[in-house]
Motif scaffolding. Structure first.
Motif, PDB file in Angstrom:
ATOM      1  N   TYR A   1       5.050   3.751   9.521  1.00  0.00           N
ATOM      2  CA  TYR A   1       4.670   2.668  10.434  1.00  0.00           C
ATOM      3  C   TYR A   1       5.087   3.006  11.861  1.00  0.00           C
ATOM      4  CZ  TYR A   1       4.631  -0.015   5.998  1.00  0.00           C
ATOM      5  OH  TYR A   1       4.421  -0.460   4.722  1.00  0.00           O
ATOM      6  N   LYS A   2       6.306   3.453  11.989  1.00  0.00           N
ATOM      7  CA  LYS A   2       6.847   3.767  13.307  1.00  0.00           C
ATOM      8  C   LYS A   2       6.043   4.875  13.981  1.00  0.00           C
ATOM      9  CE  LYS A   2      10.470   3.057  16.107  1.00  0.00           C
ATOM     10  NZ  LYS A   2      10.768   1.753  16.718  1.00  0.00           N
TER      11      LYS A   2
ATOM     12  N   LEU B   1      18.216  -7.836   2.376  1.00  0.00           N
ATOM     13  CA  LEU B   1      19.174  -7.222   3.290  1.00  0.00           C
ATOM     14  C   LEU B   1      19.017  -5.700   3.305  1.00  0.00           C
ATOM     15  CD1 LEU B   1      22.464  -9.249   2.637  1.00  0.00           C
ATOM     16  CD2 LEU B   1      21.007  -9.314   4.681  1.00  0.00           C
ATOM     17  N   LYS B   2      18.786  -5.113   2.163  1.00  0.00           N
ATOM     18  CA  LYS B   2      18.590  -3.669   2.092  1.00  0.00           C
ATOM     19  C   LYS B   2      17.367  -3.252   2.892  1.00  0.00           C
ATOM     20  CE  LYS B   2      18.008   0.144  -1.195  1.00  0.00           C
ATOM     21  NZ  LYS B   2      17.904   0.513  -2.635  1.00  0.00           N
ATOM     22  N   SER B   3      16.255  -4.000   2.748  1.00  0.00           N
ATOM     23  CA  SER B   3      15.032  -3.682   3.488  1.00  0.00           C
ATOM     24  C   SER B   3      15.232  -3.880   4.990  1.00  0.00           C
ATOM     25  CB  SER B   3      13.876  -4.558   2.995  1.00  0.00           C
ATOM     26  OG  SER B   3      13.557  -4.284   1.645  1.00  0.00           O
TER      27      SER B   3
ATOM     28  N   LEU C   1       0.835  -1.199   0.000  1.00  0.00           N
ATOM     29  CA  LEU C   1       0.000   0.000   0.000  1.00  0.00           C
ATOM     30  C   LEU C   1       0.874   1.256   0.000  1.00  0.00           C
ATOM     31  CD1 LEU C   1      -2.846  -0.816   2.567  1.00  0.00           C
ATOM     32  CD2 LEU C   1      -2.929  -0.962   0.067  1.00  0.00           C
ATOM     33  N   PRO C   2       0.540   2.241  -0.841  1.00  0.00           N
ATOM     34  CA  PRO C   2       1.292   3.496  -0.826  1.00  0.00           C
ATOM     35  C   PRO C   2       1.080   4.244   0.486  1.00  0.00           C
ATOM     36  CG  PRO C   2      -0.613   3.655  -2.290  1.00  0.00           C
ATOM     37  CD  PRO C   2      -0.517   2.225  -1.874  1.00  0.00           C
ATOM     38  N   VAL C   3       1.946   5.201   0.747  1.00  0.00           N
ATOM     39  CA  VAL C   3       1.964   5.894   2.033  1.00  0.00           C
ATOM     40  C   VAL C   3       0.606   6.503   2.377  1.00  0.00           C
ATOM     41  CG1 VAL C   3       2.881   7.931   3.225  1.00  0.00           C
ATOM     42  CG2 VAL C   3       4.444   6.344   2.099  1.00  0.00           C
TER      43      VAL C   3
ATOM     44  N   ASP D   1      10.207   1.364   1.901  1.00  0.00           N
ATOM     45  CA  ASP D   1      11.252   2.377   1.800  1.00  0.00           C
ATOM     46  C   ASP D   1      11.250   3.166   3.104  1.00  0.00           C
ATOM     47  OD1 ASP D   1       9.064   4.145   1.639  1.00  0.00           O
ATOM     48  OD2 ASP D   1       9.169   4.233  -0.548  1.00  0.00           O
ATOM     49  N   GLU D   2      12.103   4.164   3.202  1.00  0.00           N
ATOM     50  CA  GLU D   2      12.217   4.903   4.455  1.00  0.00           C
ATOM     51  C   GLU D   2      10.922   5.612   4.818  1.00  0.00           C
ATOM     52  OE1 GLU D   2      15.215   8.089   6.682  1.00  0.00           O
ATOM     53  OE2 GLU D   2      15.595   7.457   4.614  1.00  0.00           O
ATOM     54  N   ASP D   3      10.220   6.163   3.815  1.00  0.00           N
ATOM     55  CA  ASP D   3       8.965   6.872   4.092  1.00  0.00           C
ATOM     56  C   ASP D   3       7.925   5.930   4.685  1.00  0.00           C
ATOM     57  OD1 ASP D   3       9.970   9.266   3.200  1.00  0.00           O
ATOM     58  OD2 ASP D   3       9.107   9.117   1.186  1.00  0.00           O
TER      59      ASP D   3
END
Length: 399
Positions: free
Chosen positions: A128-129, A161-163, A85-87, A121-123
């Motif tokens: 979520y956080k 690993l990147k995720s 799902l997009p942000v 991704d970071e966004d």
């Protein structure tokens, strides 16, 4: 203790083994996913409104009479791949969960979302956080790219690993990694490599499942004449996984689940399922349970959305579990865990005393290394877990 489960039935592409309620949508279908988010929020709000309803008769039939809604202390967003799902859409969904929790005075101890490598991704992770998600579950399955390709996964190990590293950098300190045994072409050497790689990452939790060939999947058609591994090979993978992970300090607290310190990192949401607690399911194919009553939403995605939008009941199945079915579940689910079953629970809940035939059976199981017991409870060993269906069937016949 109660749980809230939200099912997001979309993924980039269905894997070759997957029979879950999900549909692949490639890079995304904003119209379809937005409509689904609208429906999930509407279903959640309907449960919330009934929890405040004054008409007791009307309230009883909603979410299997989930009258203990204020006891919810875990939320699990699964799928599919919720992280697809997009942000903006996820923000709407998480805002609805927040309103639900606030209006009911809920104290959410564990809030999990399932993610696939390459879909975060970071966004997204920061979002979520910010909404209180404190546990991630990554679907990896293998550290071997050839095995990932065989399974039909959308990612490589490097992408995982990147995720994973990104999630750590954002501040997630409770991460589960899903692994799979008995993958076609898997060897003990490749499994050993996967386990070594994952142990080195120091996740807080690992779920390790054996591949099951399910009807209606590409693997079912491919292996219609026989599974890619026989039972002995599959069992050797199970034993190898157990030995490697427990040697690395993981508690093997349920047939397929390992935690770094069980008291801190065992999945509370899933423990509630195994303890036959109350839970409410939102979304297509989601199940709810309250005091021996279980209901399941329709698993047809378009039908689910049509029903929600028209105000039609989404229930496809509803079952009142009789005494025998509840007893079977108590024994079956309890013996999946390292805690096992408590004899006093059988006595209080089902007026059952442990008879001589039952005692002789568990003594025999202990002598064979399949179980252990003390005055208060019975639990299976890892060897017993492997043949748990057989053992539990025999036990049920004796009580």
């Amino acid at each position: 203790m109660s749980g809230l489960y939200i099912h997001v039935p979309f993924c980039v592409r269905k894997c070759n083994y997957c029979d879950f309620c999900s549909v692949g949508i490639g890079d995304g279908d904003d119209v379809l996913t937005e409509r689904m988010v609208d429906c999930i929020i509407k279903e959640m709000d309907s449960v919330l409104s009934v929890s405040h309803c004054c008409d007791e008769t009307d309230a009883k039939d909603v979410a299997d009479r989930f009258e203990s809604i204020r006891d919810i202390d875990t939320v699990f967003i699964g799928g599919g791949t919720p992280s697809i799902l997009p942000v903006k859409q996820m923000e709407r969904l998480l805002s609805a969960v927040g309103r639900f929790a606030h209006k009911n005075g809920l104290d959410i101890k564990e809030f999990t979302i399932e993610c696939n490598p390459g879909t975060v991704d970071e966004d997204k992770l920061s979002l979520y956080k910010s909404f209180g998600i404190n546990r991630l579950s990554f679907g990896l399955q293998s550290a071997n790219d050839d095995e990932l390709k065989t399974l039909g996964r959308i990612h490589t190990y490097k992408e995982f690993l990147k995720s994973y590293e990104l999630a750590r950098s954002v501040g997630f300190d409770n991460i589960n990694i899903d692994l799979m045994n008995a993958i076609p072409g898997q060897t003990k050497k490749s499994l050993n490599k996967t386990l070594d790689e994952i142990i080195s990452l120091e996740p807080e939790h690992i779920s390790a499942y054996s591949l099951i060939i399910e009807e209606g999947t590409p693997f079912y058609d491919k292996y219609v004449d026989g599974a890619p591994f026989d039972e002995d090979e599959d069992r050797s993978f199970f034993q190898m996984t157990h030995e490697k992970l427990t040697d690395a300090g993981f508690d093997h607290y349920e047939i397929s689940n390992y935690a770094k310190n069980k008291s801190t990192y065992a999945c509370i949401h899933n423990l509630n399922y195994w303890n036959r607690g109350n839970y409410i399911g939102i979304g297509p194919a989601a199940a709810s349970h309250f005091n021996g009553i279980r209901k399941t939403n329709t698993g047809e995605i378009n039908k689910y959305m049509d029903y929600i939008e028209s105000g039609t009941d989404t229930t496809e199945e509803k079952e009142i579990l009789d005494r025998e079915k509840q007893l079977i579940e108590v024994v079956y689910l309890g013996l999946r865990t390292s805690d096992g079953i408590v004899f006093d629970d059988l006595k209080r809940g089902f007026a059952l005393d442990i008879n001589n035939a039952f005692k002789n059976k568990i003594l025999s199981m202990k002598n064979e290394g399949l179980a252990d017991y003390d005055e208060s409870r019975l639990w299976l060993t890892p060897s017993g877990w492997w043949v748990s269906d057989y053992l539990i069937t025999e036990l049920i016949e004796l009580i």
